[in-house]
Design a protein around this motif. Structure first.
Motif, PDB file in Angstrom:
ATOM      1  N   LYS A   1      21.800  14.726  49.482  1.00  0.00           N
ATOM      2  CA  LYS A   1      21.210  16.031  48.905  1.00  0.00           C
ATOM      3  C   LYS A   1      19.668  15.791  49.240  1.00  0.00           C
ATOM      4  CE  LYS A   1      24.494  17.180  45.172  1.00  0.00           C
ATOM      5  NZ  LYS A   1      24.762  17.448  43.979  1.00  0.00           N
ATOM      6  N   ILE A   2      19.226  14.904  48.906  1.00  0.00           N
ATOM      7  CA  ILE A   2      17.804  14.728  49.208  1.00  0.00           C
ATOM      8  C   ILE A   2      17.439  14.751  50.737  1.00  0.00           C
ATOM      9  CG2 ILE A   2      15.658  12.976  49.380  1.00  0.00           C
ATOM     10  CD1 ILE A   2      17.004  11.669  46.740  1.00  0.00           C
ATOM     11  N   LYS A   3      18.350  14.389  51.654  1.00  0.00           N
ATOM     12  CA  LYS A   3      18.221  14.545  53.173  1.00  0.00           C
ATOM     13  C   LYS A   3      18.014  16.036  53.507  1.00  0.00           C
ATOM     14  CE  LYS A   3      19.486  10.287  55.075  1.00  0.00           C
ATOM     15  NZ  LYS A   3      20.274   9.745  55.891  1.00  0.00           N
ATOM     16  N   PHE A   4      19.228  16.757  52.850  1.00  0.00           N
ATOM     17  CA  PHE A   4      19.418  18.212  53.100  1.00  0.00           C
ATOM     18  C   PHE A   4      18.198  19.079  52.524  1.00  0.00           C
ATOM     19  CE2 PHE A   4      21.424  22.337  51.424  1.00  0.00           C
ATOM     20  CZ  PHE A   4      21.622  22.728  52.791  1.00  0.00           C
TER      21      PHE A   4
ATOM     22  N   PHE B   1      11.891  22.928  57.417  1.00  0.00           N
ATOM     23  CA  PHE B   1      12.081  23.940  57.955  1.00  0.00           C
ATOM     24  C   PHE B   1      11.171  25.452  57.519  1.00  0.00           C
ATOM     25  CE2 PHE B   1      14.617  28.219  58.372  1.00  0.00           C
ATOM     26  CZ  PHE B   1      14.397  28.219  59.583  1.00  0.00           C
ATOM     27  N   VAL B   2      10.913  25.530  56.076  1.00  0.00           N
ATOM     28  CA  VAL B   2      10.226  26.406  55.598  1.00  0.00           C
ATOM     29  C   VAL B   2       8.526  26.068  55.865  1.00  0.00           C
ATOM     30  CG1 VAL B   2       9.306  27.240  53.274  1.00  0.00           C
ATOM     31  CG2 VAL B   2      11.708  27.022  53.802  1.00  0.00           C
ATOM     32  N   PHE B   3       8.356  24.812  56.041  1.00  0.00           N
ATOM     33  CA  PHE B   3       6.806  24.573  56.100  1.00  0.00           C
ATOM     34  C   PHE B   3       6.607  24.885  57.759  1.00  0.00           C
ATOM     35  CE2 PHE B   3       4.132  21.354  58.048  1.00  0.00           C
ATOM     36  CZ  PHE B   3       2.775  21.714  57.407  1.00  0.00           C
ATOM     37  N   LEU B   4       7.533  24.619  58.562  1.00  0.00           N
ATOM     38  CA  LEU B   4       7.260  24.790  60.049  1.00  0.00           C
ATOM     39  C   LEU B   4       7.117  26.551  60.400  1.00  0.00           C
ATOM     40  CD1 LEU B   4       9.577  22.317  61.966  1.00  0.00           C
ATOM     41  CD2 LEU B   4       6.972  22.459  61.857  1.00  0.00           C
ATOM     42  N   MET B   5       8.355  27.264  59.427  1.00  0.00           N
ATOM     43  CA  MET B   5       8.180  28.689  59.772  1.00  0.00           C
ATOM     44  C   MET B   5       6.847  29.252  59.217  1.00  0.00           C
ATOM     45  SD  MET B   5      10.786  29.361  61.595  1.00  0.00           S
ATOM     46  CE  MET B   5      11.197  30.594  61.589  1.00  0.00           C
ATOM     47  N   GLY B   6       6.612  28.717  58.251  1.00  0.00           N
ATOM     48  CA  GLY B   6       5.626  29.252  57.382  1.00  0.00           C
ATOM     49  C   GLY B   6       4.117  28.947  58.259  1.00  0.00           C
ATOM     50  N   SER B   7       4.076  27.874  58.960  1.00  0.00           N
ATOM     51  CA  SER B   7       2.802  27.407  59.731  1.00  0.00           C
ATOM     52  C   SER B   7       2.799  28.082  61.183  1.00  0.00           C
ATOM     53  CB  SER B   7       2.741  26.087  59.986  1.00  0.00           C
ATOM     54  OG  SER B   7       3.794  25.487  60.422  1.00  0.00           O
ATOM     55  N   LEU B   8       4.011  28.836  61.765  1.00  0.00           N
ATOM     56  CA  LEU B   8       3.992  29.133  63.063  1.00  0.00           C
ATOM     57  C   LEU B   8       2.813  30.266  63.277  1.00  0.00           C
ATOM     58  CD1 LEU B   8       7.787  29.699  63.703  1.00  0.00           C
ATOM     59  CD2 LEU B   8       6.135  28.086  64.789  1.00  0.00           C
TER      60      LEU B   8
ATOM     61  N   LYS C   1      15.482  21.433  54.518  1.00  0.00           N
ATOM     62  CA  LYS C   1      15.105  22.802  54.189  1.00  0.00           C
ATOM     63  C   LYS C   1      13.647  22.862  53.968  1.00  0.00           C
ATOM     64  CE  LYS C   1      19.255  24.463  51.894  1.00  0.00           C
ATOM     65  NZ  LYS C   1      19.632  25.125  50.762  1.00  0.00           N
ATOM     66  N   LEU C   2      12.923  22.105  53.354  1.00  0.00           N
ATOM     67  CA  LEU C   2      11.456  21.949  53.154  1.00  0.00           C
ATOM     68  C   LEU C   2      10.731  21.904  54.376  1.00  0.00           C
ATOM     69  CD1 LEU C   2      10.911  19.929  49.773  1.00  0.00           C
ATOM     70  CD2 LEU C   2      10.718  22.316  49.999  1.00  0.00           C
TER      71      LEU C   2
END
Length: 193
Positions: free
Chosen positions: A8-11, A18-25, A15-16
């Motif tokens: 669950k921690i890895k999952f 992914f959100v960080f990369l999408m937000g920083s694009l 997700k975090l």
């Protein structure tokens, strides 16, 4: 149970990330070297709040136009009748009659050494009463009727009655004149005392 929590921690970490990369694009791929020309100016914005009034300027040179000066007619020492009415008339020129059509008629009554604008109150010694006026232009005659606007009228004596005609063009130029003050009107329009 340990495996379940770790997965669950890895999952959650994926997700975090992914959100960080999408937000920083947008920040990673923005350009600052390729700038275009400045575009055209936008439309005019709304008018802002008016600033403080400036200092009064120097008086202008005397004008050369004709026909826009105020006119003054005087009726000295006049008494009303028992009904509180005083009627009188003045002969006009054609130009004066035209000035009345779109201008303003002001009437002032003098009593006890003071000028009172009509309609309004007038002092007679210790008494105070209310007066109004009517006027009519018939060809080249200006007829003025001063009326005491109270139930119980009596004969009153005015020191003087002044009728001032302010042509419309002159009234607009002198919008800041206190028309209830005969002295201010006389000074603004250069009328004789």
């Amino acid at each position: 149970m340990k495996i379940n929590i770790q997965s669950k921690i890895k999952f959650m970490m994926r997700k975090l990330l992914f959100v960080f990369l999408m937000g920083s694009l947008p920040f990673l791929y923005s350009c600052d070297k390729l700038k275009g020309d400045v575009g055209p100016a936008g439309p005019q914005g709304e008018q802002g709040v008016a600033g403080l009034k400036g200092e009064k300027g120097e008086p202008g040179a005397p004008g050369t136009g004709g026909g826009s000066a105020a006119l003054q007619f005087t009726r000295d020492t006049a008494s009303t009748d028992a009904d509180g009415t005083l009627g009188f008339g003045f002969t006009l020129t054609q130009e004066n009659a035209k000035a009345i059509e779109k201008g303003v008629i002001l009437v002032y009554a003098k009593s006890g050494g003071f000028w009172f604008p009509l309609p309004g109150i007038v002092f007679f010694g210790e008494e105070v009463t209310n007066y109004t006026f009517l006027y009519q232009v018939d060809k080249l005659t200006l007829s003025v009727v001063v009326l005491e606007a109270v139930e119980k009228t009596k004969i009153r004596k005015f020191q003087s009655i002044r009728v001032v005609i302010v042509p419309a063009s002159n009234g607009r130029l002198n919008a800041e004149v206190d028309y209830e003050n005969y002295g201010a009107v006389r000074e603004a329009f250069g009328l004789a005392d």
